[in-house]
Write an enzyme that holds these catalytic residues in place. Structure first.
Site, PDB file in Angstrom:
ATOM      1  N   TYR A  22       0.798  -1.240   0.000  1.00  0.00           N
ATOM      2  CA  TYR A  22       0.000   0.000   0.000  1.00  0.00           C
ATOM      3  C   TYR A  22       0.831   1.290   0.000  1.00  0.00           C
ATOM      4  O   TYR A  22       0.267   2.372  -0.075  1.00  0.00           O
ATOM      5  CB  TYR A  22      -0.954  -0.011   1.201  1.00  0.00           C
ATOM      6  CG  TYR A  22      -1.932  -1.165   1.167  1.00  0.00           C
ATOM      7  CD1 TYR A  22      -2.869  -1.277   0.135  1.00  0.00           C
ATOM      8  CD2 TYR A  22      -1.909  -2.165   2.134  1.00  0.00           C
ATOM      9  CE1 TYR A  22      -3.757  -2.350   0.084  1.00  0.00           C
ATOM     10  CE2 TYR A  22      -2.792  -3.238   2.093  1.00  0.00           C
ATOM     11  CZ  TYR A  22      -3.712  -3.326   1.061  1.00  0.00           C
ATOM     12  OH  TYR A  22      -4.592  -4.376   1.000  1.00  0.00           O
ATOM     13  N   HIS A 100      -9.135   1.366  -5.570  1.00  0.00           N
ATOM     14  CA  HIS A 100      -8.228   0.607  -4.699  1.00  0.00           C
ATOM     15  C   HIS A 100      -6.803   1.066  -4.965  1.00  0.00           C
ATOM     16  O   HIS A 100      -6.443   1.330  -6.124  1.00  0.00           O
ATOM     17  CB  HIS A 100      -8.313  -0.888  -4.986  1.00  0.00           C
ATOM     18  CG  HIS A 100      -9.690  -1.439  -4.796  1.00  0.00           C
ATOM     19  ND1 HIS A 100     -10.222  -1.671  -3.559  1.00  0.00           N
ATOM     20  CD2 HIS A 100     -10.656  -1.746  -5.695  1.00  0.00           C
ATOM     21  CE1 HIS A 100     -11.460  -2.115  -3.698  1.00  0.00           C
ATOM     22  NE2 HIS A 100     -11.756  -2.163  -4.988  1.00  0.00           N
TER      23      HIS A 100
HETATM   24  C1  DQA Z   1      -7.818  -2.266  -0.901  1.00  0.00           C
HETATM   25  C2  DQA Z   1      -7.805  -3.707  -1.433  1.00  0.00           C
HETATM   26  C3  DQA Z   1      -8.645  -4.612  -0.554  1.00  0.00           C
HETATM   27  O1  DQA Z   1      -8.617  -5.943  -1.049  1.00  0.00           O
HETATM   28  C4  DQA Z   1      -8.101  -4.618   0.864  1.00  0.00           C
HETATM   29  O2  DQA Z   1      -8.913  -5.407   1.702  1.00  0.00           O
HETATM   30  C5  DQA Z   1      -7.929  -3.238   1.413  1.00  0.00           C
HETATM   31  C6  DQA Z   1      -7.360  -2.219   0.540  1.00  0.00           C
HETATM   32  C7  DQA Z   1      -6.876  -1.356  -1.719  1.00  0.00           C
HETATM   33  O3  DQA Z   1      -7.027  -0.133  -1.617  1.00  0.00           O
HETATM   34  O4  DQA Z   1      -5.971  -1.834  -2.416  1.00  0.00           O
HETATM   35  O5  DQA Z   1      -8.181  -2.985   2.581  1.00  0.00           O
HETATM   36  O6  DQA Z   1      -9.122  -1.757  -1.009  1.00  0.00           O
END
Ligand code: DQA
Length: 143
Positions: A22, A100
C-alpha cells in the site's frame, strides 16, 4: 461539484500498513493531494474513513441529501464481502466510483471478486495513492 471520498476498514493505517503493498503515503497525505487537485477544478472534496460497515452504509445513504454529486469509494475488505454496501450504493442514486490502491486482480483469488463493482460507474485499481487523484479525475469526467 461536491465529491465524497469514503474509505473503509484499515485504511486509517495507511503509511504503516503493509507498505510493500500500500506504500508509505498516509490517508492524510492522500487527502492533502486530492484537496490541492480539487482546488484547481472548483470541486469540494470531503474525506471520511470508518472501520464500521454500518457507518459507511449510512454515509452512502445520506450522500444525496448532503448534496454530493459523486462518491469515490475505497471499501477496503468490505469490497469483497458487503451486500449491505452494494445495496446502499444501488439505493443512493449517487454515482459511485470504486477505487483501490493495490491491483486487486493481481493478488489473492478472493480479492478478484468485488461485490460493489456491478453497481459502480467504474473501477480504478493499482495506482497506489494515485488511484485517489485518478478517482477525482474520473468523477469530473462524469459531468
Ligand atoms: C484495498 C484492497 C482490498 O482488497 C483490501 O482489503 C484493502 C485495501 C486497496 O485499496 O488496495 O483494505 O481496497
Amino acid at each position: 461539484m461536491k465529491a465524497l471520498f469514503l474509505n473503509g476498514p484499515n485504511l486509517n493505517l495507511l503509511g504503516t500498513r503493509e507498505p510493500g503493498i500500500y506504500g508509505r503515503t498516509t490517508l492524510a497525505d492522500i487527502e492533502k493531494a486530492v484537496s490541492i487537485q480539487a482546488k484547481t477544478t472548483k470541486t469540494t472534496v470531503v474525506f471520511r474513513q470508518s472501520n464500521l460497515e454500518g457507518e459507511l452504509v449510512t454515509w452512502i445513504q445520506k450522500a444525496k441529501s448532503e448534496r454530493f454529486g459523486v462518491i469515490i469509494l475505497n471499501a477496503g475488505g468490505y469490497t469483497h464481502t458487503s451486500v449491505a454496501i452494494r445495496d446502499a450504493i444501488k439505493a443512493s442514486g449517487t454515482p459511485t466510483i470504486e477505487i483501490h490502491l493495490s491491483n486487486v486482480n493481481a493478488r489473492e483469488e478472493f480479492r478478484k471478486h468485488s461485490m460493489i463493482a456491478p453497481v459502480c460507474v467504474g473501477s480504478i485499481c493499482g495506482f497506489g495513492a494515485g488511484s485517489y487523484t485518478l478517482g477525482l479525475e474520473a468523477a469530473l469526467s462524469l459531468k
